[in-house]
Design a protein around this motif. Structure first.
Motif, PDB file in Angstrom:
ATOM      1  N   UNK A  42      44.390 -26.584  32.110  1.00 53.63           N
ATOM      2  CA  UNK A  42      43.470 -25.764  31.283  1.00 53.63           C
ATOM      3  C   UNK A  42      43.381 -26.500  29.921  1.00 53.63           C
ATOM      4  N   UNK A  43      42.452 -26.753  29.371  1.00 53.14           N
ATOM      5  CA  UNK A  43      42.375 -27.644  27.895  1.00 53.14           C
ATOM      6  C   UNK A  43      42.093 -26.480  26.916  1.00 53.14           C
ATOM      7  N   UNK A  44      42.928 -26.243  25.882  1.00 55.11           N
ATOM      8  CA  UNK A  44      42.617 -25.530  24.835  1.00 55.11           C
ATOM      9  C   UNK A  44      41.895 -26.053  23.538  1.00 55.11           C
ATOM     10  N   UNK A  45      40.788 -25.550  23.183  1.00 57.36           N
ATOM     11  CA  UNK A  45      40.284 -25.930  21.954  1.00 57.36           C
ATOM     12  C   UNK A  45      41.116 -26.080  20.794  1.00 57.36           C
ATOM     13  N   UNK A  46      41.336 -27.398  20.334  1.00 61.45           N
ATOM     14  CA  UNK A  46      42.304 -27.341  18.964  1.00 61.45           C
ATOM     15  C   UNK A  46      41.469 -26.782  17.772  1.00 61.45           C
ATOM     16  N   UNK A  47      42.134 -26.007  17.119  1.00 56.91           N
ATOM     17  CA  UNK A  47      41.885 -25.277  15.818  1.00 56.91           C
ATOM     18  C   UNK A  47      42.012 -26.359  14.769  1.00 56.91           C
ATOM     19  N   UNK A  48      40.688 -26.694  13.906  1.00 51.24           N
ATOM     20  CA  UNK A  48      40.907 -27.331  12.874  1.00 51.24           C
ATOM     21  C   UNK A  48      41.787 -27.048  11.548  1.00 51.24           C
ATOM     22  N   UNK A  49      42.587 -28.137  11.315  1.00 46.25           N
ATOM     23  CA  UNK A  49      44.019 -27.939  10.445  1.00 46.25           C
ATOM     24  C   UNK A  49      43.276 -27.173   9.030  1.00 46.25           C
ATOM     25  N   UNK A  50      43.939 -26.282   8.879  1.00 46.27           N
ATOM     26  CA  UNK A  50      43.714 -25.639   7.358  1.00 46.27           C
ATOM     27  C   UNK A  50      43.884 -26.481   6.001  1.00 46.27           C
ATOM     28  N   UNK A  51      42.896 -26.561   5.124  1.00 46.33           N
ATOM     29  CA  UNK A  51      43.310 -27.333   4.197  1.00 46.33           C
ATOM     30  C   UNK A  51      43.440 -26.558   2.572  1.00 46.33           C
ATOM     31  N   UNK A  52      44.368 -26.335   2.288  1.00 52.07           N
ATOM     32  CA  UNK A  52      44.561 -25.502   1.132  1.00 52.07           C
ATOM     33  C   UNK A  52      43.946 -25.997  -0.255  1.00 52.07           C
TER      34      UNK A  52
END
Length: 142
Positions: A42-52
């Motif tokens: 099962x492939x999980x959708x990657x979360x976009x890296x948070x940019x502070x």
């Protein structure tokens, strides 16, 4: 086995009267709910890296000072870099001051001294007065 002809004319038209059209949003939601299987995994959708960034705070201050003025993305990027650079300089200087006195904690006194050392003249005086006002307000709220 003979190959099938690729003509569209031989196919009967499909009636869409019974089904409501699916919007692109609905298709995206369906794609998220049912992840595709590839080689049994099962492939999980990657979360976009948070940019502070400080952009929301810069924008709030801009609204207070000049309510009718906007800022471009490049301008916001420049201001964000400026704030990051200033933060790093003050934190580094405050860290050095704390290590000189053999302390492991940076207090408001070290920050104030670092601001005096880094910022020039009148700018340092205004920064110190604003910082003192903020610390007093914070202490009163606790």
């Amino acid at each position: 086995m003979p190959a099938k002809p690729n003509s569209v004319a031989s196919k009967a038209p499909v009636s869409k009267a019974a089904k409501a059209p699916v919007s692109s949003v609905g298709q995206q939601r369906a794609a998220r709910k049912a992840p595709s299987k590839e080689d049994g995994d099962m492939k999980k959708k990657r979360k976009k890296a948070r940019r502070e960034t400080y952009s929301s705070y810069i924008y709030k201050v801009l609204r207070q000072v000049h309510p009718d003025t906007g800022i471009s993305n490049k301008g916001m990027g420049v201001l964000n870099s400026f704030v990051n650079d200033l933060f790093e300089r003050i934190a580094t200087e405050a860290s050095k001051l704390a290590s000189y006195t053999k302390k492991s904690t940076i207090s408001s006194r070290e920050i104030q001294t670092a601001v005096r050392l880094i910022l020039p003249g009148e700018l340092a005086k205004h920064a110190i007065s604003e910082g003192t006002k903020s610390v007093t307000k914070f202490s009163a709220a606790r």
